[in-house]
Every structure is written in C-alpha cells, then in structure tokens.
Design a protein around this motif. Structure first.
Motif, PDB file in Angstrom:
ATOM      1  N   ASP A   1      36.952 -45.559  57.483  1.00  0.00           N
ATOM      2  CA  ASP A   1      36.561 -44.397  58.265  1.00  0.00           C
ATOM      3  C   ASP A   1      37.562 -43.255  58.246  1.00  0.00           C
ATOM      4  O   ASP A   1      37.409 -42.292  58.988  1.00  0.00           O
ATOM      5  CB  ASP A   1      36.299 -44.821  59.716  1.00  0.00           C
ATOM      6  N   GLU A   2      38.608 -43.377  57.439  1.00  0.00           N
ATOM      7  CA  GLU A   2      39.554 -42.276  57.315  1.00  0.00           C
ATOM      8  C   GLU A   2      40.207 -42.302  55.944  1.00  0.00           C
ATOM      9  O   GLU A   2      40.386 -43.359  55.337  1.00  0.00           O
ATOM     10  CB  GLU A   2      40.619 -42.315  58.411  1.00  0.00           C
ATOM     11  N   VAL A   3      40.524 -41.105  55.465  1.00  0.00           N
ATOM     12  CA  VAL A   3      41.194 -40.977  54.173  1.00  0.00           C
ATOM     13  C   VAL A   3      42.594 -41.553  54.323  1.00  0.00           C
ATOM     14  O   VAL A   3      43.277 -41.269  55.305  1.00  0.00           O
ATOM     15  CB  VAL A   3      41.237 -39.496  53.746  1.00  0.00           C
ATOM     16  N   PRO A   4      43.058 -42.377  53.378  1.00  0.00           N
ATOM     17  CA  PRO A   4      44.399 -42.967  53.499  1.00  0.00           C
ATOM     18  C   PRO A   4      45.481 -41.892  53.520  1.00  0.00           C
ATOM     19  O   PRO A   4      45.381 -40.887  52.830  1.00  0.00           O
ATOM     20  CB  PRO A   4      44.517 -43.866  52.271  1.00  0.00           C
ATOM     21  N   GLN A   5      46.486 -42.132  54.333  1.00  0.00           N
ATOM     22  CA  GLN A   5      47.592 -41.185  54.491  1.00  0.00           C
ATOM     23  C   GLN A   5      48.901 -41.836  54.067  1.00  0.00           C
ATOM     24  O   GLN A   5      49.099 -43.030  54.262  1.00  0.00           O
ATOM     25  CB  GLN A   5      47.702 -40.757  55.955  1.00  0.00           C
ATOM     26  N   LEU A   6      49.785 -41.036  53.538  1.00  0.00           N
ATOM     27  CA  LEU A   6      51.097 -41.504  53.106  1.00  0.00           C
ATOM     28  C   LEU A   6      51.981 -41.771  54.312  1.00  0.00           C
ATOM     29  O   LEU A   6      51.973 -41.007  55.268  1.00  0.00           O
ATOM     30  CB  LEU A   6      51.735 -40.452  52.205  1.00  0.00           C
ATOM     31  N   GLY A   7      52.758 -42.857  54.260  1.00  0.00           N
ATOM     32  CA  GLY A   7      53.581 -43.232  55.396  1.00  0.00           C
ATOM     33  C   GLY A   7      55.064 -43.209  55.152  1.00  0.00           C
ATOM     34  O   GLY A   7      55.768 -44.077  55.643  1.00  0.00           O
ATOM     35  N   GLY A   8      55.603 -42.272  54.405  1.00  0.00           N
ATOM     36  CA  GLY A   8      57.042 -42.223  54.186  1.00  0.00           C
ATOM     37  C   GLY A   8      57.423 -41.096  53.248  1.00  0.00           C
ATOM     38  O   GLY A   8      56.564 -40.426  52.684  1.00  0.00           O
ATOM     39  N   ASP A   9      58.728 -40.878  53.089  1.00  0.00           N
ATOM     40  CA  ASP A   9      59.220 -39.865  52.157  1.00  0.00           C
ATOM     41  C   ASP A   9      59.157 -40.419  50.743  1.00  0.00           C
ATOM     42  O   ASP A   9      59.490 -41.577  50.505  1.00  0.00           O
ATOM     43  CB  ASP A   9      60.662 -39.500  52.500  1.00  0.00           C
ATOM     44  N   PHE A  10      58.748 -39.592  49.797  1.00  0.00           N
ATOM     45  CA  PHE A  10      58.613 -40.044  48.410  1.00  0.00           C
ATOM     46  C   PHE A  10      59.451 -39.178  47.484  1.00  0.00           C
ATOM     47  O   PHE A  10      59.797 -38.047  47.818  1.00  0.00           O
ATOM     48  CB  PHE A  10      57.142 -40.028  47.980  1.00  0.00           C
ATOM     49  N   GLU A  11      59.756 -39.729  46.301  1.00  0.00           N
ATOM     50  CA  GLU A  11      60.554 -39.002  45.312  1.00  0.00           C
ATOM     51  C   GLU A  11      59.691 -38.219  44.336  1.00  0.00           C
ATOM     52  O   GLU A  11      60.078 -37.169  43.868  1.00  0.00           O
ATOM     53  CB  GLU A  11      61.454 -39.957  44.514  1.00  0.00           C
ATOM     54  N   SER A  12      58.523 -38.769  43.979  1.00  0.00           N
ATOM     55  CA  SER A  12      57.656 -38.074  43.029  1.00  0.00           C
ATOM     56  C   SER A  12      56.208 -38.503  43.247  1.00  0.00           C
ATOM     57  O   SER A  12      55.927 -39.504  43.904  1.00  0.00           O
ATOM     58  CB  SER A  12      58.083 -38.367  41.584  1.00  0.00           C
ATOM     59  N   THR A  13      55.306 -37.730  42.673  1.00  0.00           N
ATOM     60  CA  THR A  13      53.884 -38.013  42.783  1.00  0.00           C
ATOM     61  C   THR A  13      53.190 -37.602  41.495  1.00  0.00           C
ATOM     62  O   THR A  13      53.675 -36.724  40.781  1.00  0.00           O
ATOM     63  CB  THR A  13      53.269 -37.267  43.996  1.00  0.00           C
ATOM     64  N   ARG A  14      52.076 -38.260  41.202  1.00  0.00           N
ATOM     65  CA  ARG A  14      51.265 -37.880  40.043  1.00  0.00           C
ATOM     66  C   ARG A  14      49.854 -38.408  40.239  1.00  0.00           C
ATOM     67  O   ARG A  14      49.629 -39.346  41.011  1.00  0.00           O
ATOM     68  CB  ARG A  14      51.862 -38.394  38.742  1.00  0.00           C
ATOM     69  N   GLU A  15      48.908 -37.796  39.548  1.00  0.00           N
ATOM     70  CA  GLU A  15      47.541 -38.283  39.569  1.00  0.00           C
ATOM     71  C   GLU A  15      47.416 -39.383  38.517  1.00  0.00           C
ATOM     72  O   GLU A  15      47.937 -39.261  37.406  1.00  0.00           O
ATOM     73  CB  GLU A  15      46.554 -37.161  39.259  1.00  0.00           C
TER      74      GLU A  15
END
Length: 96
Positions: free
Chosen positions: A13-27
């Motif tokens: 029932d909800e879009v997942p959310q990030l729970g911390g600081d991250f170093e990098s991201t990519r699709e």
C-alpha cells in the motif's frame, strides 16, 4: 562474519522508501516492472542489518502504489549487488 544478509520487504500500500544515507544510486533492470533503483551503502552503519558491511538496497515500484525493497549485504559490494540483483529480478506480478 563473511556471510551475507538478505531482507525482502513487500509494501503493498505504499511505495518503498529508502532508510539510510547512500553512496551511489543507479537504475537497474527489473523484468516485470521495467526498472528499479539500486542504492549502494559502503560499510554502512546507518542500516543496522548491514552491520558495517557493504549493502545494496533495490527498491521496486509496482506501478499500483506499492512495491518491494530488496536489501542485501555481504563482505563486499560486488557480492551484495549480485545477491540483491538476482532476487530483485525474480519478483513478478505473480508475487503480488
């Protein structure tokens, strides 16, 4: 100590959310839903499950207001990414 951790979290029932600081991201590719977002945490202390190891969190939106989070950790980023990617790619509409 040299093992891996894997957590799969379904949030219908909800879009997942990030729970911390991250170093990098990519699709990254996700066969059933098109793509997902991979977040990399190198030796993260901000996510207790990572226990100071490299972690990768892949968040998948299902297009219907929900989704999955696939968190994998291991002795290095390559292992964490491989584990998370394999599991994230296996999630499909039939898993709803």
């Amino acid at each position: 100590p040299d093992g891996a951790v894997l957590i799969i979290d379904r949030t219908p029932d909800e879009v997942p959310q990030l729970g911390g600081d991250f170093e990098s991201t990519r699709e990254v590719p996700q066969p059933a839903f098109g793509s997902a977002t991979e977040y990399v945490f190198s030796e993260s202390e901000s996510i207790p499950e990572c226990n100071g190891n490299a972690c990768v969190d892949i968040l998948i939106e299902d297009g219907a207001g929900g989704g999955w989070g696939v968190l994998a950790g291991g002795p290095d980023e390559a292992i964490a990414s491989e584990v998370a990617s394999r599991v994230a790619k296996s999630i499909s509409f039939g898993d709803v």
